[in-house]
Scaffold this motif. Structure first.
Motif, PDB file in Angstrom:
ATOM      1  N   GLY A 152      19.718  -1.404  13.908  1.00  0.00           N
ATOM      2  CA  GLY A 152      19.890  -0.309  14.860  1.00  0.00           C
ATOM      3  C   GLY A 152      20.463  -0.771  16.188  1.00  0.00           C
ATOM      4  O   GLY A 152      20.094  -0.268  17.250  1.00  0.00           O
ATOM      5  N   ILE A 153      21.388  -1.729  16.151  1.00  0.00           N
ATOM      6  CA  ILE A 153      21.969  -2.291  17.373  1.00  0.00           C
ATOM      7  C   ILE A 153      23.129  -1.424  17.839  1.00  0.00           C
ATOM      8  O   ILE A 153      23.923  -0.923  17.035  1.00  0.00           O
ATOM      9  CB  ILE A 153      22.438  -3.735  17.120  1.00  0.00           C
ATOM     10  N   ASN A 154      23.238  -1.253  19.142  1.00  0.00           N
ATOM     11  CA  ASN A 154      24.309  -0.461  19.723  1.00  0.00           C
ATOM     12  C   ASN A 154      25.604  -1.279  19.729  1.00  0.00           C
ATOM     13  O   ASN A 154      25.731  -2.242  20.483  1.00  0.00           O
ATOM     14  CB  ASN A 154      23.944  -0.063  21.157  1.00  0.00           C
ATOM     15  N   PRO A 155      26.603  -0.907  18.909  1.00  0.00           N
ATOM     16  CA  PRO A 155      27.844  -1.699  18.838  1.00  0.00           C
ATOM     17  C   PRO A 155      28.692  -1.603  20.101  1.00  0.00           C
ATOM     18  O   PRO A 155      29.601  -2.410  20.294  1.00  0.00           O
ATOM     19  CB  PRO A 155      28.573  -1.100  17.627  1.00  0.00           C
ATOM     20  N   ASP A 156      28.405  -0.619  20.961  1.00  0.00           N
ATOM     21  CA  ASP A 156      29.170  -0.455  22.198  1.00  0.00           C
ATOM     22  C   ASP A 156      28.617  -1.288  23.341  1.00  0.00           C
ATOM     23  O   ASP A 156      29.216  -1.329  24.422  1.00  0.00           O
ATOM     24  CB  ASP A 156      29.188   1.023  22.603  1.00  0.00           C
ATOM     25  N   ASP A 157      27.485  -1.933  23.122  1.00  0.00           N
ATOM     26  CA  ASP A 157      26.887  -2.780  24.150  1.00  0.00           C
ATOM     27  C   ASP A 157      27.470  -4.188  24.010  1.00  0.00           C
ATOM     28  O   ASP A 157      27.296  -4.850  22.984  1.00  0.00           O
ATOM     29  CB  ASP A 157      25.366  -2.812  23.974  1.00  0.00           C
ATOM     30  N   VAL A 158      28.146  -4.675  25.046  1.00  0.00           N
ATOM     31  CA  VAL A 158      28.806  -5.982  24.969  1.00  0.00           C
ATOM     32  C   VAL A 158      27.795  -7.108  24.765  1.00  0.00           C
ATOM     33  O   VAL A 158      28.128  -8.155  24.202  1.00  0.00           O
ATOM     34  CB  VAL A 158      29.636  -6.243  26.244  1.00  0.00           C
ATOM     35  N   ASN A 159      26.550  -6.899  25.195  1.00  0.00           N
ATOM     36  CA  ASN A 159      25.543  -7.937  25.025  1.00  0.00           C
ATOM     37  C   ASN A 159      25.091  -8.092  23.573  1.00  0.00           C
ATOM     38  O   ASN A 159      24.431  -9.081  23.229  1.00  0.00           O
ATOM     39  CB  ASN A 159      24.310  -7.639  25.889  1.00  0.00           C
ATOM     40  N   SER A 160      25.436  -7.114  22.738  1.00  0.00           N
ATOM     41  CA  SER A 160      24.942  -7.137  21.356  1.00  0.00           C
ATOM     42  C   SER A 160      25.854  -7.902  20.406  1.00  0.00           C
ATOM     43  O   SER A 160      25.409  -8.341  19.340  1.00  0.00           O
ATOM     44  CB  SER A 160      24.769  -5.705  20.841  1.00  0.00           C
ATOM     45  N   LEU A 161      27.111  -8.083  20.747  1.00  0.00           N
ATOM     46  CA  LEU A 161      28.089  -8.619  19.807  1.00  0.00           C
ATOM     47  C   LEU A 161      27.781 -10.051  19.380  1.00  0.00           C
ATOM     48  O   LEU A 161      28.089 -10.455  18.258  1.00  0.00           O
ATOM     49  CB  LEU A 161      29.501  -8.531  20.404  1.00  0.00           C
ATOM     50  N   ASP A 162      27.176 -10.847  20.282  1.00  0.00           N
ATOM     51  CA  ASP A 162      26.883 -12.236  19.908  1.00  0.00           C
ATOM     52  C   ASP A 162      25.443 -12.437  19.443  1.00  0.00           C
ATOM     53  O   ASP A 162      25.017 -13.574  19.222  1.00  0.00           O
ATOM     54  CB  ASP A 162      27.197 -13.182  21.074  1.00  0.00           C
ATOM     55  N   ASP A 163      24.681 -11.339  19.305  1.00  0.00           N
ATOM     56  CA  ASP A 163      23.325 -11.462  18.785  1.00  0.00           C
ATOM     57  C   ASP A 163      23.364 -12.027  17.367  1.00  0.00           C
ATOM     58  O   ASP A 163      24.176 -11.615  16.528  1.00  0.00           O
ATOM     59  CB  ASP A 163      22.623 -10.103  18.763  1.00  0.00           C
ATOM     60  N   VAL A 164      22.469 -12.971  17.083  1.00  0.00           N
ATOM     61  CA  VAL A 164      22.406 -13.604  15.763  1.00  0.00           C
ATOM     62  C   VAL A 164      21.396 -12.852  14.906  1.00  0.00           C
ATOM     63  O   VAL A 164      20.248 -12.643  15.318  1.00  0.00           O
ATOM     64  CB  VAL A 164      22.001 -15.085  15.886  1.00  0.00           C
ATOM     65  N   LEU A 165      21.807 -12.431  13.703  1.00  0.00           N
ATOM     66  CA  LEU A 165      20.973 -11.597  12.844  1.00  0.00           C
ATOM     67  C   LEU A 165      20.500 -12.372  11.622  1.00  0.00           C
ATOM     68  O   LEU A 165      21.297 -13.040  10.944  1.00  0.00           O
ATOM     69  CB  LEU A 165      21.759 -10.358  12.390  1.00  0.00           C
ATOM     70  N   ILE A 166      19.214 -12.285  11.342  1.00  0.00           N
ATOM     71  CA  ILE A 166      18.619 -12.883  10.142  1.00  0.00           C
ATOM     72  C   ILE A 166      17.972 -11.752   9.363  1.00  0.00           C
ATOM     73  O   ILE A 166      16.905 -11.256   9.730  1.00  0.00           O
ATOM     74  CB  ILE A 166      17.591 -13.985  10.487  1.00  0.00           C
ATOM     75  N   LYS A 167      18.630 -11.308   8.287  1.00  0.00           N
ATOM     76  CA  LYS A 167      18.174 -10.118   7.571  1.00  0.00           C
ATOM     77  C   LYS A 167      17.050 -10.402   6.583  1.00  0.00           C
ATOM     78  O   LYS A 167      16.372  -9.489   6.143  1.00  0.00           O
ATOM     79  CB  LYS A 167      19.360  -9.485   6.831  1.00  0.00           C
ATOM     80  N   GLY A 168      16.856 -11.657   6.222  1.00  0.00           N
ATOM     81  CA  GLY A 168      15.840 -11.983   5.230  1.00  0.00           C
ATOM     82  C   GLY A 168      14.466 -12.145   5.843  1.00  0.00           C
ATOM     83  O   GLY A 168      14.261 -12.013   7.054  1.00  0.00           O
ATOM     84  N   ASN A 169      13.501 -12.464   4.981  1.00  0.00           N
ATOM     85  CA  ASN A 169      12.110 -12.633   5.402  1.00  0.00           C
ATOM     86  C   ASN A 169      11.807 -14.030   5.918  1.00  0.00           C
ATOM     87  O   ASN A 169      10.663 -14.323   6.234  1.00  0.00           O
ATOM     88  CB  ASN A 169      11.166 -12.338   4.223  1.00  0.00           C
ATOM     89  N   GLU A 170      12.806 -14.890   5.989  1.00  0.00           N
ATOM     90  CA  GLU A 170      12.577 -16.271   6.419  1.00  0.00           C
ATOM     91  C   GLU A 170      13.257 -16.533   7.759  1.00  0.00           C
ATOM     92  O   GLU A 170      14.461 -16.305   7.922  1.00  0.00           O
ATOM     93  CB  GLU A 170      13.091 -17.258   5.371  1.00  0.00           C
ATOM     94  N   MET A 171      12.486 -17.036   8.715  1.00  0.00           N
ATOM     95  CA  MET A 171      12.990 -17.335  10.055  1.00  0.00           C
ATOM     96  C   MET A 171      12.749 -18.798  10.380  1.00  0.00           C
ATOM     97  O   MET A 171      11.689 -19.346  10.061  1.00  0.00           O
ATOM     98  CB  MET A 171      12.276 -16.458  11.087  1.00  0.00           C
ATOM     99  N   HIS A 172      13.733 -19.447  11.004  1.00  0.00           N
ATOM    100  CA  HIS A 172      13.603 -20.843  11.413  1.00  0.00           C
ATOM    101  C   HIS A 172      13.365 -20.907  12.918  1.00  0.00           C
ATOM    102  O   HIS A 172      13.975 -20.159  13.683  1.00  0.00           O
ATOM    103  CB  HIS A 172      14.868 -21.628  11.058  1.00  0.00           C
ATOM    104  N   LEU A 173      12.467 -21.803  13.323  1.00  0.00           N
ATOM    105  CA  LEU A 173      12.196 -22.056  14.734  1.00  0.00           C
ATOM    106  C   LEU A 173      12.317 -23.553  14.985  1.00  0.00           C
ATOM    107  O   LEU A 173      12.135 -24.362  14.084  1.00  0.00           O
ATOM    108  CB  LEU A 173      10.786 -21.571  15.107  1.00  0.00           C
ATOM    109  N   GLN A 174      12.613 -23.889  16.242  1.00  0.00           N
ATOM    110  CA  GLN A 174      12.766 -25.298  16.588  1.00  0.00           C
ATOM    111  C   GLN A 174      11.432 -25.890  17.000  1.00  0.00           C
ATOM    112  O   GLN A 174      10.711 -25.335  17.834  1.00  0.00           O
ATOM    113  CB  GLN A 174      13.773 -25.450  17.730  1.00  0.00           C
TER     114      GLN A 174
END
Length: 470
Positions: A152-174
């Motif tokens: 549900g990201i707003n494609p007209d928001d310039v801040n959203s274009l470089d957001d990194v998306l992880i659609k699966g149930n697995e997330m990596h953290l440092q």
């Protein structure tokens, strides 16, 4: 005297069980040792009170047991005793509450160096988002959620274009990096909890909550929803993978940005039709399937599901089990697709094929009640549901449905650690406790129309505000 002995045994047995019990904390894997310390303080305070109260009760029963030659004294008030009880109770409550207040004060103060991560919950899966180089999330809203824009990201928001998306149930953290976890729900109340991290927080529709922690140990940790969120609540699980810095950066570089996903939306259906010719020998020109070749129907499935399954076959997540003969054959065929672009193209073409009605067999009447549990994800008409990551079941051959349910029950399918949706199906399939139950629910599914008649009604939406900027 029997009651006195029973109370003494109760005290001793409780202490032995507490200190020797195998059910204890999971190994700590974050900075929140203070959470453990607070819980231990609570155990000591309540444990001492438990011992004191039951010991006093045993003493009173023994000291003032029945004696024909002794009369009871009537003493309705004892100010000295009451004063000591008030003081002792107040100190005990303060000892339990005060440490928690100090910990909560730390919990709500996020370190400035914390990295922002968003976790999005929905029935019954997780997805994640990371800000891009600008360090800011783009705006998001519930009414913008579609199959092509699941966040549900707003494609007209310039801040959203470089957001990194992880659609699966697995997330990596440092490992060693402080994390501010922003929490958002698409539908109902959920709760984000990794027991080894010692922190949890609710996800509330229409609101954005948060918590923070620093993962200190590399490894894979199970993510749980600890809020009763519906029929399949217990299957809403994910994986948090904590990586050393170098491995984390390698993983991060492979994840798509929002702008990249927008460019991938349009697939070349003509190219997909050409690629499908090698599939049609088994699955049929119209994707109708072929029982003689053990090939299921493909027509009617969403492109998103076909893509995921083809990737699973290529990656060995599906079709690697020694007893999954048909899956092994499909894995070999899937590897003929050169890359993800080819997978998108062939999936997009298959999604244009129209499904044909399946032939029903068996006692569909009894299967209707059994299918009720399935309908929460797959739909009342077996039409499938992208939001629940659930494929279409209607129009599928009964023999294929039966085999897949049996494979899920036996762990032949869905047991791979990266097949989190398959793990959900393993748990759900085991609700069917006999081959007869499988036959009955399959008979009902094969009679489903695969579509739902809807009446357009005005609806209200809840807007999720953009992330708080720091």
């Amino acid at each position: 005297m029997a009651l006195v002995v029973a109370l003494v045994i109760l005290i001793i047995a409780t202490l032995i069980f507490h200190f020797t019990s195998p059910w204890w904390f999971t190994p700590l894997a974050s900075n929140w040792q203070t959470i453990d310390d607070t819980i231990n303080i609570t155990f000591w305070v309540t444990g001492l009170v438990f011992i004191a109260v039951n010991s006093f009760l045993a003493f009173a029963l023994f000291r003032y047991r029945f004696d024909r030659n002794r009369r009871a004294d009537y003493e309705p008030e004892n100010k000295k005793l009451e004063t000591w009880l008030v003081i002792a109770t107040s100190l005990g409550i303060a000892a339990m509450l005060a440490p928690g207040l100090f910990v909560w004060n730390s919990f709500i103060k996020v370190p400035k160096e914390a990295r922002l991560v968003e976790a999005v919950g929905q029935q019954w899966s997780w997805s994640f988002r990371l800000p891009g180089a600008d360090g800011q999330f783009g705006q998001s809203a519930v009414e913008l959620i579609t199959e092509q824009n699941p966040f549900g990201i707003n494609p007209d928001d310039v801040n959203s274009l470089d957001d990194v998306l992880i659609k699966g149930n697995e997330m990596h953290l440092q490992q060693g990096q402080a994390i501010k976890l922003q929490l958002r729900s698409k539908d109902v109340l959920h709760s984000f909890s990794v027991p080894q991290f010692r922190v949890k927080m609710d996800l509330v529709p229409g609101l954005t909550s948060y918590m923070w922690f620093t993962p200190t140990k590399a490894g894979r940790f199970e993510l749980l929803c600890q809020e009763l969120c519906g029929m399949a609540h217990y299957t809403m699980r994910g994986i948090i993978q904590v990586d050393p810095p170098t491995e984390y950066q390698t993983w991060l570089a492979s994840q798509p940005t929002f702008s990249q996903t927008l460019r991938q939306l349009q697939a070349d259906i003509v190219a997909g039709k050409g690629l499908y010719q090698s599939c049609s020998a088994c699955h049929g020109q119209a994707g109708e399937g072929n029982v003689a070749l053990d090939a299921p129907a493909l027509a009617g499935q969403g492109a998103w599901y076909l893509e995921r399954q083809l990737q699973y076959f290529q990656q060995g997540i599906r079709g690697a089990h020694k007893n999954d003969i048909q899956g092994q054959q499909m894995a070999a065929m899937a590897r003929m697709l050169a890359n993800n672009e080819a997978i998108r193209q062939i999936s997009a073409y298959i999604a244009t094929l129209s499904p044909k009605a399946a032939t029903a067999s068996g006692d569909a009447g009894k299967g209707e009640a059994l299918y009720h549990n399935c309908s929460f994800c797959h739909g009342e008409a077996g039409e499938g549901n992208y939001n629940q990551n659930a494929p279409r079941l209607a129009s599928q051959h009964d023999w294929y449905l039966r085999r897949q349910l049996e494979h899920f029950k036996q762990g032949i399918r869905g047991a791979h650690q990266q097949d989190l949706f398959g793990k959900q199906m393993i748990m759900m399939s085991r609700l069917l406790q006999s081959p007869q139950a499988i036959d009955e629910v399959v008979a009902y599914i094969t009679g489903l129309p695969g579509f739902v008649e809807t009446i357009e009604e005005p609806r209200q939406t809840l807007t999720t505000q953009s992330a708080e900027q720091e």
